[in-house]
Motif scaffolding. Structure first.
Motif, mmCIF file in Angstrom:
data_model
loop_
_atom_site.group_PDB
_atom_site.id
_atom_site.type_symbol
_atom_site.label_atom_id
_atom_site.label_comp_id
_atom_site.label_asym_id
_atom_site.label_seq_id
_atom_site.Cartn_x
_atom_site.Cartn_y
_atom_site.Cartn_z
ATOM 1 N N THR A 1 47.365 56.259 42.584
ATOM 2 C CA THR A 1 47.405 55.107 41.688
ATOM 3 C C THR A 1 46.092 54.886 40.951
ATOM 4 O OG1 THR A 1 46.682 53.534 43.394
ATOM 5 C CG2 THR A 1 49.052 53.967 43.225
ATOM 6 N N SER B 1 43.591 60.109 37.576
ATOM 7 C CA SER B 1 44.386 61.304 37.278
ATOM 8 C C SER B 1 43.643 62.600 37.589
ATOM 9 C CB SER B 1 44.797 61.306 35.802
ATOM 10 O OG SER B 1 43.648 61.334 34.965
ATOM 11 N N SER C 1 53.074 54.387 40.533
ATOM 12 C CA SER C 1 52.516 54.952 39.308
ATOM 13 C C SER C 1 51.019 54.669 39.214
ATOM 14 C CB SER C 1 53.228 54.377 38.076
ATOM 15 O OG SER C 1 52.824 53.040 37.832
ATOM 16 N N GLN C 2 50.344 55.442 38.367
ATOM 17 C CA GLN C 2 48.923 55.234 38.113
ATOM 18 C C GLN C 2 48.727 53.889 37.410
ATOM 19 O OE1 GLN C 2 47.050 58.852 36.661
ATOM 20 N NE2 GLN C 2 45.674 57.624 35.393
ATOM 21 N N ASP D 1 48.316 61.936 31.123
ATOM 22 C CA ASP D 1 48.712 60.886 32.067
ATOM 23 C C ASP D 1 50.138 60.423 31.796
ATOM 24 O OD1 ASP D 1 46.191 61.044 33.125
ATOM 25 O OD2 ASP D 1 45.476 59.140 32.276
ATOM 26 N N ASP E 1 52.661 62.985 33.100
ATOM 27 C CA ASP E 1 52.813 62.878 34.546
ATOM 28 C C ASP E 1 53.616 61.631 34.914
ATOM 29 O OD1 ASP E 1 51.385 65.188 34.920
ATOM 30 O OD2 ASP E 1 49.480 64.173 35.321
ATOM 31 N N LEU E 2 53.393 60.549 34.168
ATOM 32 C CA LEU E 2 54.129 59.315 34.423
ATOM 33 C C LEU E 2 55.627 59.509 34.186
ATOM 34 C CD1 LEU E 2 54.262 56.262 34.985
ATOM 35 C CD2 LEU E 2 53.818 55.892 32.546
ATOM 36 N N LEU F 1 57.112 61.297 37.048
ATOM 37 C CA LEU F 1 57.201 60.398 38.206
ATOM 38 C C LEU F 1 58.404 59.475 38.082
ATOM 39 C CD1 LEU F 1 55.513 59.357 40.779
ATOM 40 C CD2 LEU F 1 54.810 57.514 39.249
ATOM 41 N N CYS F 2 58.552 58.848 36.919
ATOM 42 C CA CYS F 2 59.652 57.901 36.724
ATOM 43 C C CYS F 2 61.011 58.585 36.788
ATOM 44 C CB CYS F 2 59.494 57.186 35.387
ATOM 45 S SG CYS F 2 58.065 56.080 35.288
ATOM 46 N N VAL G 1 60.454 53.671 41.881
ATOM 47 C CA VAL G 1 59.053 53.730 41.441
ATOM 48 C C VAL G 1 58.445 52.338 41.395
ATOM 49 C CG1 VAL G 1 57.531 54.284 39.480
ATOM 50 C CG2 VAL G 1 59.356 55.869 40.143
ATOM 51 N N ALA H 1 55.976 50.237 39.443
ATOM 52 C CA ALA H 1 55.323 50.232 38.130
ATOM 53 C C ALA H 1 54.024 49.437 38.208
ATOM 54 C CB ALA H 1 56.249 49.626 37.085
ATOM 55 N N ALA I 1 54.570 52.448 32.587
ATOM 56 C CA ALA I 1 55.611 52.702 33.587
ATOM 57 C C ALA I 1 56.753 51.709 33.436
ATOM 58 C CB ALA I 1 55.019 52.624 34.990
#
Length: 305
Positions: A43, A46, A74-75, A83, A86-87, A90-91, A98, A100, A105
């Motif tokens: 989180t 990156s 998420s980050q 970034d 990658d998000l 992830l989602c 997830v 957010a 996100a």
């Protein structure tokens, strides 16, 4: 103190930068801990690339087999197109809900009509905002870490009256996440640029302490993230949380002594607290000021750990 069996315990994401071996061992142990929910993922930064999405998914599946509810976080600070890529992955993971932690996100998840957990960094303070979130897929929300018990109790009450009954999660233990920056303070401490940091934050599995001239632990530096110097400890407030409608108490992982922390909170949620002296969990200053509407670094419990 009465039992509060409906209050769940969650293990938050590891905020610090550990080795792959340390993550693996930590979650092998966590599979046997009395927590219902485990949140996984990077989180903070990156550049911390030891763990890929597939690695987190693998750990998540193992924890699911152990009976845990798994969440992917998420980050919090998105800084580049990489970034965002990658998000999106992830989602779209297809396995786990997830959490957010920023608007990127939130936009991705709500646009895809995917359910999500609203992280504390989204700064949700009123029933109108929470109502909007609920309509676009929010399943649970985290209270801002600086919100007092009195304000949170009123907000939960207002949410129920407004027909927004989604469960609330409170940050109950650990170094409080306070701020994020595009600068890396740990790298700067080592006189290294952020893009050539050599991952010096991995040398500090519980962060780099920043002390005042009076030698008080003021902040914990964790790369681009600033945390509280002391660990918030609200285990004596679990019955109050349950009574006011909080559903989940979050415990933020630490490198050492976390099994003891979890067990102490598990005992506390069932009304079993040490008396008269609090049980020492780990060797660290503790705080609870925000919960009582005071400066966050305050510790209101005389003799508390």
């Amino acid at each position: 103190m009465s039992e509060s069996p409906t209050l769940q315990l969650s293990l938050g994401p590891v905020l610090f930068y550990w080795t792959r071996e340390r993550y693996a061992e930590f979650y092998r142990q966590a599979a046997d801990w009395p927590v219902e929910i485990v949140t996984l993922g990077e989180t903070v930064c990156s550049r911390r690339r030891d763990m890929k999405l597939d690695d987190w998914l693998g750990i998540g599946r193992e924890l699911t087999q152990a009976g845990k509810q798994v969440v992917l976080a998420s980050q919090t600070l998105i800084e580049s197109e990489a970034d965002l890529r990658d998000l999106r992955k992830l989602c779209d993971n297809g396995d786990f809900i997830v959490e957010a932690n920023d608007q990127s996100a939130l936009q991705r998840l709500s646009s895809a009509r995917l359910p999500f957990i609203a992280g504390a960094a989204l700064n949700l303070y009123n029933p109108a905002t929470l109502g909007v979130m609920a309509r676009v897929g929010m399943q649970r929300w985290q209270a801002p870490v600086e919100m007092s018990q009195q304000d949170l109790a009123q907000l939960i009450k207002d949410c129920h009256q407004a027909g927004v009954p989604q469960p609330c999660e409170v940050f109950a233990y650990g170094h409080l996440p306070l701020a994020w920056s595009s600068r890396c303070f740990t790298a700067r401490r080592h006189q290294k640029p952020k893009d050539r940091c050599q991952f010096v934050c991995q040398q500090y599995p519980e962060g780099l302490m920043l002390r005042s001239q009076e030698s008080r632990d003021v902040f914990t530096l964790n790369g681009i993230q600033t945390l509280s110097g002391a660990c918030q400890d609200l285990r004596h407030e679990l019955s109050v949380m349950a009574d006011m409608g909080v559903s989940v108490a979050r415990l933020s992982p630490r490198a050492e002594g976390m099994a003891e922390v979890v067990n102490a909170f598990n005992q506390a949620r069932h009304g079993r607290l040490p008396s008269p002296s609090p049980l020492t969990l780990v060797d660290a200053e503790t705080c609870d000021g925000y919960w009582y509407g005071q400066p966050g670094m305050d510790n209101t419990r005389t003799g508390a750990i």
